[in-house]
Scaffold this active site. Structure first.
Site, short mmCIF file in Angstrom:
data_model
loop_
_atom_site.label_atom_id
_atom_site.label_comp_id
_atom_site.label_asym_id
_atom_site.label_seq_id
_atom_site.Cartn_x
_atom_site.Cartn_y
_atom_site.Cartn_z
N GLY A 4 0.78 -1.23 0.00
CA GLY A 4 0.00 0.00 0.00
C GLY A 4 0.81 1.28 0.00
CB SER A 5 4.28 2.22 -0.97
OG SER A 5 4.40 1.83 -2.31
CG MET B 50 -1.71 -8.61 -5.96
SD MET B 50 -0.74 -8.00 -7.35
CE MET B 50 -0.01 -9.55 -7.90
CB ILE C 202 -8.04 -10.28 -13.24
CG1 ILE C 202 -6.51 -10.37 -13.25
CG2 ILE C 202 -8.56 -9.79 -14.60
CD1 ILE C 202 -5.96 -11.43 -14.17
CG LEU C 203 -11.59 -5.51 -10.68
CD1 LEU C 203 -11.54 -3.99 -10.77
CD2 LEU C 203 -12.46 -5.95 -9.51
CG ASN D 35 -3.65 -1.10 -12.49
OD1 ASN D 35 -3.45 -1.16 -11.27
ND2 ASN D 35 -3.05 -1.92 -13.35
CG HIS E 173 1.51 -2.72 -15.37
ND1 HIS E 173 1.08 -3.91 -14.81
CD2 HIS E 173 2.50 -3.05 -16.24
CE1 HIS E 173 1.77 -4.90 -15.33
NE2 HIS E 173 2.63 -4.41 -16.19
CG ASP F 158 -1.72 -5.10 -16.85
OD1 ASP F 158 -2.37 -4.46 -16.00
OD2 ASP F 158 -0.98 -6.07 -16.54
CD GLU G 109 4.82 1.60 -9.21
OE1 GLU G 109 3.81 1.46 -8.53
OE2 GLU G 109 5.56 0.64 -9.53
C1 GRF Z 1 3.38 -1.43 -7.54
O1 GRF Z 1 4.63 -1.70 -8.11
C2 GRF Z 1 2.30 -1.34 -8.60
O2 GRF Z 1 2.77 -0.80 -9.79
C3 GRF Z 1 1.91 -2.77 -8.80
O3 GRF Z 1 1.97 -3.34 -7.51
C4 GRF Z 1 2.89 -2.60 -6.70
C5 GRF Z 1 2.11 -2.15 -5.50
O4 GRF Z 1 2.90 -1.55 -4.54
N1 GRF Z 1 0.65 -2.85 -9.45
P1 GRF Z 1 2.26 -0.88 -3.26
O5 GRF Z 1 1.34 -1.90 -2.62
O6 GRF Z 1 1.50 0.34 -3.71
O7 GRF Z 1 3.41 -0.53 -2.37
#
Ligand code: GRF
Length: 192
Positions: A20-21, A95, A97-98, A112, A114, A150, A179
């Site tokens: 959840g960063s 994680m 897939i909807l 999303n 990625h 994706d 990100e």
């Molecule tokens: C990130 O690298 C994101 O791109 C991918 O999963 C990771 C999630 O990281 N989909 P976090 O849980 O937000 O730290």
């Protein structure tokens, strides 16, 4: 996407499954004046998601759904989103897939992040694949979620150089840092 009117922020849910960063960072952004969104709900596919702690820290409603029965989980998520008047969804390390049906109900309103330069490396293990292929560049992409994994329209992308010393862990760390900048920038781009 609709323009912002007045001071009301768009009620948003963030879907997570892990650390959840990105969630942490989106919450921080949502509290700034310039943010078009507020985070009103956190949905997790597992009670093990470390990111759930940010719900408690920021007093945001959280709910965990068991995807063993996918249909049931999505039905209940949909109900909750309606109840909470959620208008926008950010997937951040979610994680699951909807289903097509779910995505169609929120068409154009789910985004999303990625960890690759899409359309390269859809799916998992993006960093290992980039290093094995001796790519010079890696990166991250914020995109709309479409019914194909994706593959939705790209909103923003950030390129990062892969150095010869990089392994998948060091590369993941570098990409994740970007990100955290890219996700808020993409949200601003959508609504401004
Ligand atoms: C990130 O690298 C994101 O791109 C991918 O999963 C990771 C999630 O990281 N989909 P976090 O849980 O937000 O730290």
């Amino acid at each position: 996407m609709e323009k912002l009117t007045g001071l009301k922020k768009i009620k948003t849910a963030v879907f997570i499954s892990g650390t959840g960063s990105n969630l942490k960072n989106i919450i921080k952004f949502s509290k700034t004046k310039k943010s078009p969104i507020s985070i009103d709900l956190i949905v997790s596919s597992t009670y093990l998601a470390k990111g759930l702690k940010y719900a408690n820290q920021h007093n945001i409603k959280k709910k965990i759904f068991n995807f063993k029965n996918y249909k049931e989980a999505e039905k209940n998520i949909f109900k909750l989103l309606k109840k909470e008047k959620i208008k926008f969804i950010c997937l951040a390390g979610f994680m699951k897939i909807l289903s097509k049906e779910f995505i169609k109900k929120f068409d154009g309103k789910i985004i999303n992040i990625h960890p690759s330069l899409l359309p390269k490396y859809k799916g998992l293990n993006t960093h290992i694949r980039a290093i094995r292929n001796k790519d010079k560049l890696a990166g991250c992409t914020v995109h709309y979620v479409s019914t194909k994994l994706d593959s939705g329209k790209v909103i923003l992308q950030k390129k990062i150089k892969i150095s010869l010393r990089d392994n998948s862990t060091s590369l993941a760390k570098k990409v994740l840092k970007q990100e955290h900048k890219l996700y808020p920038a993409a949200i601003l781009k959508i609504f401004n």
